[in-house]
Design an enzyme around this catalytic site. Sequence first.
Site, PDB file in Angstrom:
ATOM      1  N   ILE A 102      15.586  34.474  40.809  1.00 40.77           N
ATOM      2  CA  ILE A 102      16.704  35.199  41.408  1.00 40.77           C
ATOM      3  C   ILE A 102      16.493  35.273  42.916  1.00 40.77           C
ATOM      4  CG2 ILE A 102      15.564  37.439  40.982  1.00 40.77           C
ATOM      5  CD1 ILE A 102      18.368  38.664  40.552  1.00 40.77           C
ATOM      6  N   CYS A 103      17.603  35.305  43.640  1.00 38.77           N
ATOM      7  CA  CYS A 103      17.587  35.545  45.081  1.00 38.77           C
ATOM      8  C   CYS A 103      16.797  34.454  45.799  1.00 38.77           C
ATOM      9  CB  CYS A 103      17.032  36.944  45.343  1.00 38.77           C
ATOM     10  SG  CYS A 103      17.170  37.559  47.031  1.00 38.77           S
ATOM     11  N   GLY A 104      15.901  34.805  46.692  1.00 40.07           N
ATOM     12  CA  GLY A 104      15.164  33.838  47.484  1.00 40.07           C
ATOM     13  C   GLY A 104      14.314  32.884  46.684  1.00 40.07           C
ATOM     14  N   THR A 106      15.263  31.178  44.292  1.00 40.20           N
ATOM     15  CA  THR A 106      16.048  29.974  44.036  1.00 40.20           C
ATOM     16  C   THR A 106      15.855  28.959  45.167  1.00 40.20           C
ATOM     17  OG1 THR A 106      18.059  30.886  45.073  1.00 40.20           O
ATOM     18  CG2 THR A 106      17.775  31.245  42.700  1.00 40.20           C
TER      19      THR A 106
END
Length: 209
Positions: A102-104, A106
């Site tokens: 999730i988020c960074g 990725t």
Amino acid sequence: MTSTTVHLAVYNTFADWEPGFATAQLTQHGRTVRTVGLTTAPVTTMGGMRVLPDLALDELDPGDSELLILTGASLWDSGDALAPFARAARTFLDAGVPVAAICGATAGLAREGLLDDRAHTSAVSFYLAATGYAGGAHYVEADAVTGADAGADSGTAPRGALVTAGPTEPVAFAREIFGLLGVFEPKKLDAWYRLFHDSDASAYEVLEG
């Protein structure tokens, strides 16, 4: 025997609120959540909490895990300090063990080339495009996505499923994890999502039924 251990990666500046919906339900439904750091030294989350990892990354074996969870962190966008976790994700996927990012995180997986052939999402498409990755054609505008390696349908060995989500979607992120691991049957999974994402009180009846 299939492992019921889920590994949560922890590192300095990790976004401590992002995995909470998932880990809370996983531990209530027969899973053990273990934290894994670069080392076993304490880390400090984005929210200022200190976490003592259960094991170091070089001790992590996909064969002992049902899932690896990677959260966002400032460090994903400020150098290569977290690249070892992206490489660990590759090891998991190659072994057929799922990963959820999730988020960074990725962006870290994009740099590792793990999003080049899988459906995926993130905060926005241009955030991942800035990594220079080759998977833009597989980007999906959705709150969360579960994607498999495109090669899995071409006669090669399956390489695991990958959940991705943007930073504003921890509930959808958890929903995809629960669906992947079979934590809830579909009707209850939908009810859980409606309750925690939409504050739909009518979902209580389904969950308690």
